[in-house]
Design a protein around this motif. Structure first.
Motif, PDB file in Angstrom:
ATOM      1  N   SER A  66      57.034 -22.225 -22.579  1.00 39.95           N
ATOM      2  CA  SER A  66      56.639 -21.893 -20.798  1.00 39.95           C
ATOM      3  C   SER A  66      58.023 -22.809 -20.060  1.00 39.95           C
ATOM      4  CB  SER A  66      55.387 -22.156 -20.304  1.00 39.95           C
ATOM      5  OG  SER A  66      55.096 -21.570 -18.846  1.00 39.95           O
ATOM      6  N   SER A  83      59.579 -26.160 -19.999  1.00 38.17           N
ATOM      7  CA  SER A  83      58.459 -27.137 -20.162  1.00 38.17           C
ATOM      8  C   SER A  83      57.278 -26.015 -22.073  1.00 38.17           C
ATOM      9  CB  SER A  83      57.221 -27.025 -19.645  1.00 38.17           C
ATOM     10  OG  SER A  83      56.641 -28.735 -20.514  1.00 38.17           O
ATOM     11  N   TRP A  84      56.520 -26.829 -22.126  1.00 36.43           N
ATOM     12  CA  TRP A  84      55.759 -26.044 -23.184  1.00 36.43           C
ATOM     13  C   TRP A  84      53.853 -26.152 -23.217  1.00 36.43           C
ATOM     14  CZ3 TRP A  84      56.113 -23.774 -28.498  1.00 36.43           C
ATOM     15  CH2 TRP A  84      57.926 -23.952 -28.756  1.00 36.43           C
ATOM     16  N   LYS A  85      52.765 -24.883 -22.923  1.00 35.22           N
ATOM     17  CA  LYS A  85      52.243 -24.731 -22.657  1.00 35.22           C
ATOM     18  C   LYS A  85      51.021 -24.933 -23.978  1.00 35.22           C
ATOM     19  CE  LYS A  85      49.272 -23.833 -19.342  1.00 35.22           C
ATOM     20  NZ  LYS A  85      49.114 -24.055 -17.907  1.00 35.22           N
ATOM     21  N   ILE A  86      50.088 -26.348 -23.554  1.00 33.68           N
ATOM     22  CA  ILE A  86      49.118 -26.531 -25.081  1.00 33.68           C
ATOM     23  C   ILE A  86      47.550 -26.785 -23.867  1.00 33.68           C
ATOM     24  CG2 ILE A  86      49.238 -28.427 -26.262  1.00 33.68           C
ATOM     25  CD1 ILE A  86      51.244 -29.808 -25.700  1.00 33.68           C
ATOM     26  N   SER A  91      45.364 -28.761 -28.311  1.00 32.28           N
ATOM     27  CA  SER A  91      45.495 -30.188 -27.817  1.00 32.28           C
ATOM     28  C   SER A  91      44.622 -31.017 -29.121  1.00 32.28           C
ATOM     29  CB  SER A  91      44.611 -30.636 -27.264  1.00 32.28           C
ATOM     30  OG  SER A  91      43.380 -30.798 -26.668  1.00 32.28           O
ATOM     31  N   GLU A 147      65.060 -26.202 -25.430  1.00 32.02           N
ATOM     32  CA  GLU A 147      63.543 -25.775 -25.813  1.00 32.02           C
ATOM     33  C   GLU A 147      62.737 -26.831 -27.102  1.00 32.02           C
ATOM     34  OE1 GLU A 147      65.297 -22.344 -24.570  1.00 32.02           O
ATOM     35  OE2 GLU A 147      65.363 -23.415 -26.608  1.00 32.02           O
ATOM     36  N   ALA A 200      62.570 -29.704 -24.555  1.00 30.99           N
ATOM     37  CA  ALA A 200      61.247 -29.561 -23.737  1.00 30.99           C
ATOM     38  C   ALA A 200      59.734 -30.184 -24.600  1.00 30.99           C
ATOM     39  CB  ALA A 200      60.881 -28.152 -23.391  1.00 30.99           C
ATOM     40  N   LEU A 201      59.675 -29.448 -26.050  1.00 37.77           N
ATOM     41  CA  LEU A 201      59.002 -29.676 -26.725  1.00 37.77           C
ATOM     42  C   LEU A 201      58.126 -31.603 -26.485  1.00 37.77           C
ATOM     43  CD1 LEU A 201      56.350 -28.442 -28.355  1.00 37.77           C
ATOM     44  CD2 LEU A 201      58.482 -28.478 -30.758  1.00 37.77           C
ATOM     45  N   ARG A 236      58.852 -33.408 -25.162  1.00 35.80           N
ATOM     46  CA  ARG A 236      58.570 -34.215 -23.690  1.00 35.80           C
ATOM     47  C   ARG A 236      57.504 -33.440 -23.267  1.00 35.80           C
ATOM     48  NH1 ARG A 236      63.398 -32.701 -21.370  1.00 35.80           N
ATOM     49  NH2 ARG A 236      62.792 -30.464 -21.092  1.00 35.80           N
ATOM     50  N   ALA A 237      56.616 -32.208 -24.068  1.00 36.31           N
ATOM     51  CA  ALA A 237      55.286 -31.990 -23.492  1.00 36.31           C
ATOM     52  C   ALA A 237      54.619 -33.012 -24.934  1.00 36.31           C
ATOM     53  CB  ALA A 237      55.554 -30.793 -24.171  1.00 36.31           C
TER      54      ALA A 237
END
Length: 255
Positions: free
Chosen positions: A208, A211-214, A219, A243, A246-247, A249-250
């Motif tokens: 997203s 970043s990534w939406k989790i 979770s 990406e 970013a993953l 980091r997420a």
């Protein structure tokens, strides 16, 4: 007088012979010059060097969309691509005739949320990675390649790499590859290792913006994903796509 006349005739004949030799000499000299030029041209070779490498998603992929057992074509799909900038320092052209990927890691991430029904979307890549194959292995571009870089010029091209659409699922795919550029003169250039991730097609776990939406529904599956991504990021010399970074980091809260 007769002797003088004979001598004059001989001199005239000699001069005529010498004059006749001039075109033949010029022709031979021209032939030798052409041969030398051809030899020099044949010795002109390209000398490619990679000046920059980056990886990110492209939104220009074609693919397939499947719902309720029916498949149709899809366009504008997201997927991983590697951008490569090169410079030709040689005296002749450098022609890349083949691109291959040496795959050292290839696996799907875990997801434990819903999938939003039977809709599935999968993109086609220039280099498609079969999920049924166990690394390490090598895969080449599916289409013919001819990328010509003239002497002294800089150029840039992109190659898309991702899971074979016939085997891709809804979960994101993670891969580590080293790209090899094959020059027509027989020289190769290796680029990598590079960490890539596909977007997947899960409604609760997806990229997203930056970043990534989790979602909470997914979770519970993230601990294993966090471990996998951390292992990849520790590979010496790794170049991670935007990406993938970013993953990483997420997933920090799940490590």
């Amino acid at each position: 007088m007769i002797a003088i006349a004979a001598a004059a005739i001989s001199l005239v004949a000699l001069a005529a012979s010498l004059i006749a030799l001039v075109p033949a000499f010029d022709s031979a000299r021209s032939g030798a010059s052409q041969a030398e030029t051809a030899k020099k041209e044949s010795e002109r070779k390209g000398l490619l060097e990679v000046t920059a490498v980056s990886a990110r998603f492209t939104s220009e992929l074609n693919g397939v969309e499947t719902t309720d057992g029916t498949t149709k074509k899809a366009t504008g799909l997201n997927g991983p691509a590697v951008d490569i900038s090169v410079r030709n320092r040689g005296s002749g052209s450098a022609v890349i005739t083949k691109v291959t990927a040496y795959v050292t890691r290839s696996e799907l991430l875990e997801t434990c949320g819903g999938t939003g029904g039977d809709l599935g979307i999968a993109a086609h890549y220039a280099i498609e990675i079969p999920l049924s194959s166990k690394p390490p292995f090598t895969r080449a571009t599916t289409d013919e390649v001819r990328f010509d870089v003239k002497s002294g010029e800089n150029d840039r091209f992109s190659v898309t790499i991702g899971p074979d659409p016939k085997e891709a699922g809804k979960a994101p795919w993670v891969g580590v590859v080293t790209i090899r550029l094959h020059d027509a003169d027989g020289s190769d250039i290796d680029i990598g290792p590079i960490a890539l991730v596909s977007a997947g097609d899960d409604e609760f776990f997806y990229p997203s913006r930056f970043s990534w939406k989790i979602e909470p529904e997914s979770s519970g599956c993230m601990k294993g994903n966090a471990t996998l991504v951390s292992e990849v990021m520790r590979i010496p010399g790794i170049t991670a796509s935007k990406e993938f970074s970013a993953l990483h980091r997420a997933l920090r809260p799940y490590r």
